[in-house]
Design an enzyme around this catalytic site. Structure first.
Site, PDB file in Angstrom:
ATOM      1  CD  GLN A 128       6.032   2.248  10.473  1.00  0.00           C
ATOM      2  OE1 GLN A 128       4.848   2.556  10.595  1.00  0.00           O
ATOM      3  NE2 GLN A 128       6.732   2.543   9.395  1.00  0.00           N
ATOM      4  CD  GLU A 186       3.012   8.259  -3.038  1.00  0.00           C
ATOM      5  OE1 GLU A 186       2.249   8.910  -2.302  1.00  0.00           O
ATOM      6  OE2 GLU A 186       2.659   7.209  -3.602  1.00  0.00           O
ATOM      7  NE  ARG A 188      -4.152  16.525   6.788  1.00  0.00           N
ATOM      8  CZ  ARG A 188      -4.766  16.137   5.678  1.00  0.00           C
ATOM      9  NH1 ARG A 188      -5.764  16.844   5.183  1.00  0.00           N
ATOM     10  NH2 ARG A 188      -4.391  15.049   5.058  1.00  0.00           N
TER      11      ARG A 188
HETATM   12  C1  UD1 Z   1      -0.310   6.675   0.512  1.00  0.00           C
HETATM   13  C2  UD1 Z   1       0.270   6.149  -0.795  1.00  0.00           C
HETATM   14  C3  UD1 Z   1      -0.391   6.871  -1.961  1.00  0.00           C
HETATM   15  C4  UD1 Z   1      -1.893   6.698  -1.898  1.00  0.00           C
HETATM   16  C5  UD1 Z   1      -2.412   7.146  -0.557  1.00  0.00           C
HETATM   17  C6  UD1 Z   1      -3.873   6.786  -0.427  1.00  0.00           C
HETATM   18  C7  UD1 Z   1       2.566   5.496  -0.356  1.00  0.00           C
HETATM   19  C8  UD1 Z   1       3.973   5.896  -0.447  1.00  0.00           C
HETATM   20  N1  UD1 Z   1       1.691   6.369  -0.802  1.00  0.00           N
HETATM   21  O1  UD1 Z   1       0.060   8.031   0.606  1.00  0.00           O
HETATM   22  O2  UD1 Z   1       0.097   6.367  -3.191  1.00  0.00           O
HETATM   23  O3  UD1 Z   1      -2.495   7.457  -2.933  1.00  0.00           O
HETATM   24  O4  UD1 Z   1      -1.722   6.494   0.518  1.00  0.00           O
HETATM   25  O5  UD1 Z   1      -4.387   7.339   0.744  1.00  0.00           O
HETATM   26  O6  UD1 Z   1       2.276   4.408   0.093  1.00  0.00           O
HETATM   27  N2  UD1 Z   1       1.410   4.471   7.694  1.00  0.00           N
HETATM   28  C9  UD1 Z   1       2.083   3.695   8.620  1.00  0.00           C
HETATM   29  N3  UD1 Z   1       3.408   3.913   8.817  1.00  0.00           N
HETATM   30  C10 UD1 Z   1       4.101   4.863   8.143  1.00  0.00           C
HETATM   31  C11 UD1 Z   1       3.395   5.662   7.218  1.00  0.00           C
HETATM   32  C12 UD1 Z   1       2.060   5.426   7.015  1.00  0.00           C
HETATM   33  O7  UD1 Z   1       1.488   2.820   9.266  1.00  0.00           O
HETATM   34  O8  UD1 Z   1       5.302   5.008   8.379  1.00  0.00           O
HETATM   35  C13 UD1 Z   1      -0.021   4.216   7.486  1.00  0.00           C
HETATM   36  C14 UD1 Z   1      -0.889   5.391   7.859  1.00  0.00           C
HETATM   37  O9  UD1 Z   1      -1.343   5.274   9.203  1.00  0.00           O
HETATM   38  C15 UD1 Z   1      -2.043   5.268   6.886  1.00  0.00           C
HETATM   39  C16 UD1 Z   1      -1.418   4.623   5.667  1.00  0.00           C
HETATM   40  O10 UD1 Z   1      -0.231   4.012   6.112  1.00  0.00           O
HETATM   41  O11 UD1 Z   1      -3.056   4.406   7.355  1.00  0.00           O
HETATM   42  C17 UD1 Z   1      -1.102   5.621   4.566  1.00  0.00           C
HETATM   43  O12 UD1 Z   1      -0.230   6.591   5.079  1.00  0.00           O
HETATM   44  P1  UD1 Z   1      -0.295   8.085   4.611  1.00  0.00           P
HETATM   45  O13 UD1 Z   1       0.779   8.843   5.263  1.00  0.00           O
HETATM   46  O14 UD1 Z   1      -1.662   8.606   4.722  1.00  0.00           O
HETATM   47  O15 UD1 Z   1       0.095   7.890   3.072  1.00  0.00           O
HETATM   48  P2  UD1 Z   1      -0.013   8.935   1.933  1.00  0.00           P
HETATM   49  O16 UD1 Z   1       1.202   9.772   1.948  1.00  0.00           O
HETATM   50  O17 UD1 Z   1      -1.311   9.607   1.981  1.00  0.00           O
END
Ligand code: UD1
Ligand code: CA
Length: 457
Positions: free
Chosen positions: A74, A151, A16
């Site tokens: 990753q 979630e 986004r």
């Molecule tokens: C996640 C949490 C959710 C929380 C929210 C807060 C989980 C499953 N959910 O959701 O409970 O309320 O954050 O913002 O953890 N990232 C990686 N690798 C991945 C996926 C994500 O490094 O494969 C990193 C992203 O860059 C980011 C963070 O992890 O910094 C959170 O990822 P995001 O996809 O925003 O998680 P949400 O689905 O929002």
């Protein structure tokens, strides 16, 4: 401080943001988001700091080479649990692991200390939000104990009505984390390995889940879009302005101040609108900064007045100086007390001693200027011969007439006077008048040419 593992999740896509630059490299208050998190982490890092990166590739580690962190790729990105799994081999077992998000820049050290202080096996940073949409919800049992995180996409209607949400930041015993992550499944709506699933595993195993709340909501706000980035920037700028006001600084308008670093002020400092402070800036007692000045990495002594539209970069300025308007002070310069630098004067890599003045339209580069020197309007040091830079030395009590060129290397002796309009190419002796101007002559009877008529065009 005990040792600690810190894992910073920064592999996410940031779709986004609509940008080719990885999300965590976009800047808030002059620093990339990830740098804010790393700067906080280094305050705790007596152990391992591990950054999980992915989208944007090597740009992320390349931008952060000054940090002693391990960077783990990753690829592909299969969720937050999968992200932490990539870091596991780097972590020490007999200590806590703190999980931070690279796109949540403003979590304050005090909040993390609160999470780590009790040395619990599992502590979540949670917050109550008026609008919890998009976040994982904290589900508690009838006794009020955390039972799991669900979630939003997997939540029931009742669960969606919960206002306590998961910020994502947690502290967990590393050997338990290792064990729980090995059992993660991706049987959820998004087909991802959720870090949040370890909470239910902890509960099933009888491990108590502790929760801590941040002092401010902005500490846990994540950045997903340019609009959120701009909003968080305003919040942070307001917060910093408010801190300065509490400290007694007078701000013409707290909404028109930008602090992109650390600004430390003495008593009775006044800052007009539109000023930008970058890096570490110190303003002594009674300093006034005029409108629209940009000041970077600079120390300014007591009662100095920076007039509007001045640009000052890595300079040490003494007390009772008067700078600007429209002055440009460049790196490596040192101004002692009572120095006056006026409009359209540029000073670079020069030292100017007490009570000296250059008030109009000058360039002073690679120079040492003594005390009580007066540099006339339009004077420039010619410090560059096309290949090398040379120094100009102007001793105490010198008077340089206007529109003089000082061709370096050159020395103007103590108390010397240089006649206006001179080009000085060799040293001028102490106490004497030196000038290199051509003699003024008058041609009696000379007439200006007049336009001739009969010339063919
Ligand atoms: C996640 C949490 C959710 C929380 C929210 C807060 C989980 C499953 N959910 O959701 O409970 O309320 O954050 O913002 O953890 N990232 C990686 N690798 C991945 C996926 C994500 O490094 O494969 C990193 C992203 O860059 C980011 C963070 O992890 O910094 C959170 O990822 P995001 O996809 O925003 O998680 P949400 O689905 O929002
Ligand atoms: Ca998110």
């Amino acid at each position: 401080m005990t040792t600690l593992n810190i894992v910073i999740l920064a592999a996410g896509r940031g779709q986004r943001m609509h940008s080719d630059k990885p999300k965590v490299l976009h800047s808030l208050a002059g620093r990339p988001l990830l740098q804010h998190v790393l700067d906080t982490a280094v305050q705790f890092a007596t152990g391992i700091t591990c950054v999980v990166y992915g989208h944007g590739g090597e740009a992320v580690p390349q931008a952060m080479t000054k940090y002693e962190a391990d960077f783990v790729l990753q690829e592909p990105q299969l969720g937050t649990g999968h992200a932490v799994q990539q870091a596991l081999s780097h972590l020490k077992d007999d200590t806590l692991t703190l999980v931070l998000y690279g796109d949540v820049p403003l979590t304050q050290p005090g909040t993390l200390e609160k999470m780590l202080g009790a040395q619990q096996a599992l502590t979540l940073l949670t917050i109550h939000l008026d609008n919890p949409a998009g976040y994982g919800r904290i589900v508690r049992d009838s006794a009020g104990n955390v039972s799991c995180i669900v979630e939003e996409k997997d939540a029931t209607t009742e669960q969606r009505a919960i206002h306590e949400v998961n910020t994502g930041i947690l502290a967990v015993s590393t050997h338990l984390l290792r064990n729980w992550l090995s059992k993660l499944r991706n049987n959820n709506v998004q087909g991802e390995y959720y870090l949040t699933d370890i909470i239910a595993m902890a509960v099933a195993q009888g491990v108590a889940v502790h929760t801590v709340q941040p002092a401010h909501e902005w500490e846990v706000v994540g950045v997903n879009s340019k609009a959120q980035l701009a909003e968080l920037e305003r919040t942070w700028q307001y917060e910093q302005a408010h801190q300065l006001l509490v400290h007694g600084v007078t701000l013409a308008d707290p909404a028109r101040l930008e602090v992109r670093g650390k600004l430390v002020c003495g008593r009775d400092v006044e800052i007009d609108v539109g000023c930008i402070f970058e890096g570490d800036v110190y303003l002594g007692n009674g300093v006034r900064v005029g409108a629209y000045s940009v000041i970077k990495g600079t120390r300014i002594g007591a009662n100095t007045y920076i007039e509007p539209y001045s640009h000052i970069d890595q300079v040490n300025i003494g007390d009772n100086c008067r700078i600007g308007p429209y002055a440009r002070l460049r790196p490596g310069s040192k101004l002692h007390n009572d120095v006056h630098i006026g409009n359209f004067v540029e000073v670079k890599n020069s030292e100017i001693a007490t009570s000296s003045k250059a008030n109009h339209l000058s360039y002073i580069g690679d120079s040492s200027v003594g005390s009580r020197v007066n540099i006339g309007a339009g004077t420039i040091t010619c410090n560059y011969d096309g290949a090398n830079k040379h120094r100009t030395i102007i001793e105490d009590d010198v008077f340089i007439g206007s529109n003089t060129q000082l061709v370096a290397p050159v020395k103007i002796g103590r108390g010397a006077t240089i006649g206006a309009g001179s080009t000085i190419t060799s040293d001028a002796p102490e106490g004497e008048l030196t000038l290199s101007r051509a003699k003024q002559i008058t041609l009696p009877g000379w007439r200006r040419p007049s336009k001739k008529n009969n010339i063919p065009q």
